[in-house]
Design a protein around this motif. Sequence first.
Motif, PDB file in Angstrom:
ATOM      1  N   ALA A  40      33.895  42.902  38.519  1.00 18.17           N
ATOM      2  CA  ALA A  40      35.121  43.304  39.214  1.00 18.17           C
ATOM      3  C   ALA A  40      35.987  44.184  38.318  1.00 18.17           C
ATOM      4  O   ALA A  40      36.589  45.155  38.778  1.00 18.17           O
ATOM      5  N   SER A  41      36.025  43.875  37.042  1.00 13.80           N
ATOM      6  CA  SER A  41      36.804  44.675  36.101  1.00 13.80           C
ATOM      7  C   SER A  41      36.244  46.089  35.971  1.00 13.80           C
ATOM      8  O   SER A  41      37.002  47.059  35.881  1.00 13.80           O
ATOM      9  N   PHE A  42      34.918  46.228  35.975  1.00 17.11           N
ATOM     10  CA  PHE A  42      34.311  47.562  35.928  1.00 17.11           C
ATOM     11  C   PHE A  42      34.627  48.358  37.197  1.00 17.11           C
ATOM     12  O   PHE A  42      34.865  49.566  37.142  1.00 17.11           O
ATOM     13  N   ARG A  43      34.636  47.677  38.350  1.00 26.34           N
ATOM     14  CA  ARG A  43      35.001  48.347  39.604  1.00 26.34           C
ATOM     15  C   ARG A  43      36.434  48.855  39.553  1.00 26.34           C
ATOM     16  O   ARG A  43      36.735  49.979  39.954  1.00 26.34           O
ATOM     17  N   ILE A  44      37.334  48.003  39.055  1.00 27.33           N
ATOM     18  CA  ILE A  44      38.739  48.391  38.957  1.00 27.33           C
ATOM     19  C   ILE A  44      38.897  49.520  37.935  1.00 27.33           C
ATOM     20  O   ILE A  44      39.732  50.401  38.109  1.00 27.33           O
ATOM     21  N   ALA A  45      38.095  49.506  36.877  1.00 28.82           N
ATOM     22  CA  ALA A  45      38.161  50.568  35.872  1.00 28.82           C
ATOM     23  C   ALA A  45      37.821  51.916  36.485  1.00 28.82           C
ATOM     24  O   ALA A  45      38.480  52.924  36.216  1.00 28.82           O
ATOM     25  N   ALA A  46      36.805  51.949  37.329  1.00 34.83           N
ATOM     26  CA  ALA A  46      36.441  53.208  37.991  1.00 34.83           C
ATOM     27  C   ALA A  46      37.570  53.671  38.912  1.00 34.83           C
ATOM     28  O   ALA A  46      37.873  54.869  38.989  1.00 34.83           O
ATOM     29  N   VAL A  72      41.473  32.717  42.394  1.00 29.15           N
ATOM     30  CA  VAL A  72      42.540  31.851  41.873  1.00 29.15           C
ATOM     31  C   VAL A  72      42.464  31.782  40.346  1.00 29.15           C
ATOM     32  O   VAL A  72      43.487  31.894  39.659  1.00 29.15           O
ATOM     33  N   ILE A  73      41.253  31.638  39.815  1.00 26.09           N
ATOM     34  CA  ILE A  73      41.090  31.614  38.354  1.00 26.09           C
ATOM     35  C   ILE A  73      41.532  32.947  37.761  1.00 26.09           C
ATOM     36  O   ILE A  73      42.252  32.998  36.762  1.00 26.09           O
ATOM     37  N   SER A 113      44.334  44.145  41.408  1.00 26.91           N
ATOM     38  CA  SER A 113      44.402  43.527  40.084  1.00 26.91           C
ATOM     39  C   SER A 113      44.736  42.040  40.184  1.00 26.91           C
ATOM     40  O   SER A 113      44.387  41.265  39.302  1.00 26.91           O
ATOM     41  N   LEU A 114      45.394  41.641  41.271  1.00 21.21           N
ATOM     42  CA  LEU A 114      45.697  40.222  41.470  1.00 21.21           C
ATOM     43  C   LEU A 114      44.483  39.441  41.970  1.00 21.21           C
ATOM     44  O   LEU A 114      44.203  38.352  41.493  1.00 21.21           O
ATOM     45  N   MET A 115      43.782  39.983  42.944  1.00 19.81           N
ATOM     46  CA  MET A 115      42.638  39.297  43.539  1.00 19.81           C
ATOM     47  C   MET A 115      41.520  40.291  43.806  1.00 19.81           C
ATOM     48  O   MET A 115      41.401  40.810  44.921  1.00 19.81           O
ATOM     49  N   PRO A 116      40.680  40.566  42.807  1.00 18.66           N
ATOM     50  CA  PRO A 116      39.667  41.621  42.950  1.00 18.66           C
ATOM     51  C   PRO A 116      38.418  41.218  43.721  1.00 18.66           C
ATOM     52  O   PRO A 116      37.742  42.081  44.266  1.00 18.66           O
TER      53      PRO A 116
END
Length: 155
Positions: A40-46, A72-73, A113-116
């Motif tokens: 998910a972090s890589f998706r948001i990075a793109a 939630v985590i 960024s809150l719930m990817p």
Amino acid sequence: MNLILNIIWLLFGGIWLALGYVLAGIVCCLLIVTIPFGIASFRIAAYAFWPFGRTVVDRGGSPGLLSTVGNVIWLVVAGVWIAVGHILTAIPMFISIIGIPLGIANLKMVPISLMPLGKVIVPTGRPGVTPYGAAAPYGQAGSYSAAPGYGQYRS
């Protein structure tokens, strides 16, 4: 216009934002349990690298139990801090007149960024694309395959 906005975005913080997400994704992928967060972090990075011309939509359907627990985590561990960072960096962008579109783009990244988990980043300007937070859920528009992991459109 999207190209110009993306280049300005890249110069005024987009590259650092994307590199931060990539670093977080690498750390998450090193730990076996947090690999979904890394992806998910890589998706948001793109998305953070080149945000104009794309939008965030729900995958469709009801979110699964693992996706909800994972969100939630993520929210407790990293989501709140990343969202606060987006809001704090959007404020100086809004102060300058030329930075208003950049501030808007920064605020558009807050929900993902809150719930990817359970979200997909798709190009805008395509028929049937309903942005995240719009009245009708995207999965009901009928033009997007809601299969998890696939970002393909139906014809």
